[in-house]
Design a protein around this motif. Structure first.
Motif, PDB file in Angstrom:
ATOM      1  N   VAL A 118      34.767  40.780  34.832  1.00 51.95           N
ATOM      2  CA  VAL A 118      36.221  40.840  34.636  1.00 51.95           C
ATOM      3  C   VAL A 118      36.779  42.130  35.224  1.00 51.95           C
ATOM      4  O   VAL A 118      37.824  42.123  35.896  1.00 51.95           O
ATOM      5  N   THR A 119      36.086  43.240  35.006  1.00 60.28           N
ATOM      6  CA  THR A 119      36.538  44.521  35.539  1.00 60.28           C
ATOM      7  C   THR A 119      36.606  44.491  37.068  1.00 60.28           C
ATOM      8  O   THR A 119      37.586  44.958  37.669  1.00 60.28           O
ATOM      9  N   ALA A 120      35.585  43.926  37.701  1.00 58.39           N
ATOM     10  CA  ALA A 120      35.553  43.859  39.161  1.00 58.39           C
ATOM     11  C   ALA A 120      36.682  42.985  39.693  1.00 58.39           C
ATOM     12  O   ALA A 120      37.349  43.341  40.677  1.00 58.39           O
ATOM     13  N   LEU A 121      36.919  41.847  39.055  1.00 56.22           N
ATOM     14  CA  LEU A 121      37.987  40.955  39.507  1.00 56.22           C
ATOM     15  C   LEU A 121      39.364  41.561  39.268  1.00 56.22           C
ATOM     16  O   LEU A 121      40.269  41.402  40.088  1.00 56.22           O
ATOM     17  N   ARG A 122      39.515  42.273  38.152  1.00 57.36           N
ATOM     18  CA  ARG A 122      40.796  42.918  37.881  1.00 57.36           C
ATOM     19  C   ARG A 122      41.077  43.994  38.920  1.00 57.36           C
ATOM     20  O   ARG A 122      42.213  44.159  39.394  1.00 57.36           O
ATOM     21  N   ASP A 123      40.049  44.746  39.307  1.00 59.72           N
ATOM     22  CA  ASP A 123      40.215  45.771  40.340  1.00 59.72           C
ATOM     23  C   ASP A 123      40.584  45.136  41.679  1.00 59.72           C
ATOM     24  O   ASP A 123      41.419  45.671  42.422  1.00 59.72           O
ATOM     25  N   GLU A 124      39.952  43.992  41.990  1.00 60.59           N
ATOM     26  CA  GLU A 124      40.276  43.312  43.244  1.00 60.59           C
ATOM     27  C   GLU A 124      41.718  42.814  43.232  1.00 60.59           C
ATOM     28  O   GLU A 124      42.442  42.930  44.232  1.00 60.59           O
ATOM     29  N   LEU A 125      42.158  42.258  42.097  1.00 59.23           N
ATOM     30  CA  LEU A 125      43.544  41.800  41.992  1.00 59.23           C
ATOM     31  C   LEU A 125      44.499  42.970  42.164  1.00 59.23           C
ATOM     32  O   LEU A 125      45.519  42.856  42.861  1.00 59.23           O
ATOM     33  N   HIS A 126      44.179  44.097  41.547  1.00 57.37           N
ATOM     34  CA  HIS A 126      45.018  45.291  41.670  1.00 57.37           C
ATOM     35  C   HIS A 126      45.152  45.699  43.135  1.00 57.37           C
ATOM     36  O   HIS A 126      46.242  46.052  43.604  1.00 57.37           O
ATOM     37  N   THR A 127      44.053  45.620  43.871  1.00 59.65           N
ATOM     38  CA  THR A 127      44.082  45.962  45.298  1.00 59.65           C
ATOM     39  C   THR A 127      44.958  45.000  46.080  1.00 59.65           C
ATOM     40  O   THR A 127      45.744  45.413  46.951  1.00 59.65           O
ATOM     41  N   ARG A 128      44.831  43.703  45.800  1.00 64.24           N
ATOM     42  CA  ARG A 128      45.648  42.698  46.489  1.00 64.24           C
ATOM     43  C   ARG A 128      47.129  42.890  46.186  1.00 64.24           C
ATOM     44  O   ARG A 128      47.985  42.766  47.077  1.00 64.24           O
ATOM     45  N   ILE A 129      47.432  43.198  44.929  1.00 60.55           N
ATOM     46  CA  ILE A 129      48.823  43.471  44.574  1.00 60.55           C
ATOM     47  C   ILE A 129      49.317  44.690  45.335  1.00 60.55           C
ATOM     48  O   ILE A 129      50.460  44.737  45.801  1.00 60.55           O
ATOM     49  N   GLY A 130      48.448  45.691  45.497  1.00 57.59           N
ATOM     50  CA  GLY A 130      48.822  46.879  46.255  1.00 57.59           C
ATOM     51  C   GLY A 130      49.253  46.546  47.672  1.00 57.59           C
ATOM     52  O   GLY A 130      50.208  47.126  48.198  1.00 57.59           O
TER      53      GLY A 130
END
Length: 200
Positions: A118-130
């Motif tokens: 979950v942490t890894a996917l949340r970080d990836e989503l944060h990057t995509r939102i960026g």
């Protein structure tokens, strides 16, 4: 891969998705008191079948949350090349709020918050939102001081707002998303009183 092997893999995938759907529904109804036995009963399978797919209740919860995070990450990735960066960001926020409207994951997210997947996917989503925020800023569609963390934190805000009403109409959250997005636009913007937070 032979046809029987493909059929077995397809059956396994369908069984896993059925279990995830049953588990999410059970958690929505019973909250933290939902057990593997409850979930198996709802899915119409034995408890052993659940454990063949998920080693623990925590892994099952993480799989539910991961599925929703993956959906949002895919949407964000698809919108990165949009010729209308402002419209792309608004579309992403619309999808995110709609997902929140249909799936209340508050309890599940709190339980799985530190799960590695979950942490890894949340970080990836944060990057995509960026990336979406960067493109929207460059296009002048949103104010210069908006960060990806601001947008990440606002994803579910429209739905949280209407949850204060006892019987909101199903699409009332769209009104508040429009208000929120207007607040992101540079027209008439005032300086923000505090710096953007950092996600740990």
């Amino acid at each position: 891969m032979s046809t029987p092997d493909r059929a077995l893999r397809a059956d396994a995938a369908r069984n896993r998705e059925s279990l995830l759907a049953a588990a999410e529904a059970e958690f929505a109804d019973r909250g933290p008191s939902a057990s593997i036995a409850d979930i198996a009963r709802r899915a119409g399978v034995a408890k052993g079948t659940v454990f063949r797919h998920f080693a623990s209740k925590e892994d099952l919860i993480a799989a539910i949350v991961s599925g929703h995070l993956t959906t949002l990450t895919t949407v964000a990735h698809q919108l990165e090349s949009s010729p209308d960066p402002g419209g792309a960001l608004l579309e992403f926020l619309t999808v995110a709020a709609d997902q929140r409207q249909q799936h209340d994951l508050t309890f599940l997210q709190s339980v799985s918050d530190h799960h590695p997947k979950v942490t890894a996917l949340r970080d990836e989503l944060h990057t995509r939102i960026g990336t979406l925020v960067h493109h929207a800023r460059d296009a002048g569609a949103i104010r210069d001081d908006i960060t990806e963390t601001d947008v990440f934190l606002m994803m579910c805000a429209p739905v949280h707002i209407v949850e204060n009403l006892s019987t909101p109409t199903p699409l009332l959250w769209q009104r508040y998303l429009a208000i929120i997005f207007d607040g992101l636009r540079p027209q008439g913007a005032h300086p923000l009183p505090q710096p953007a937070p950092q996600l740990s």
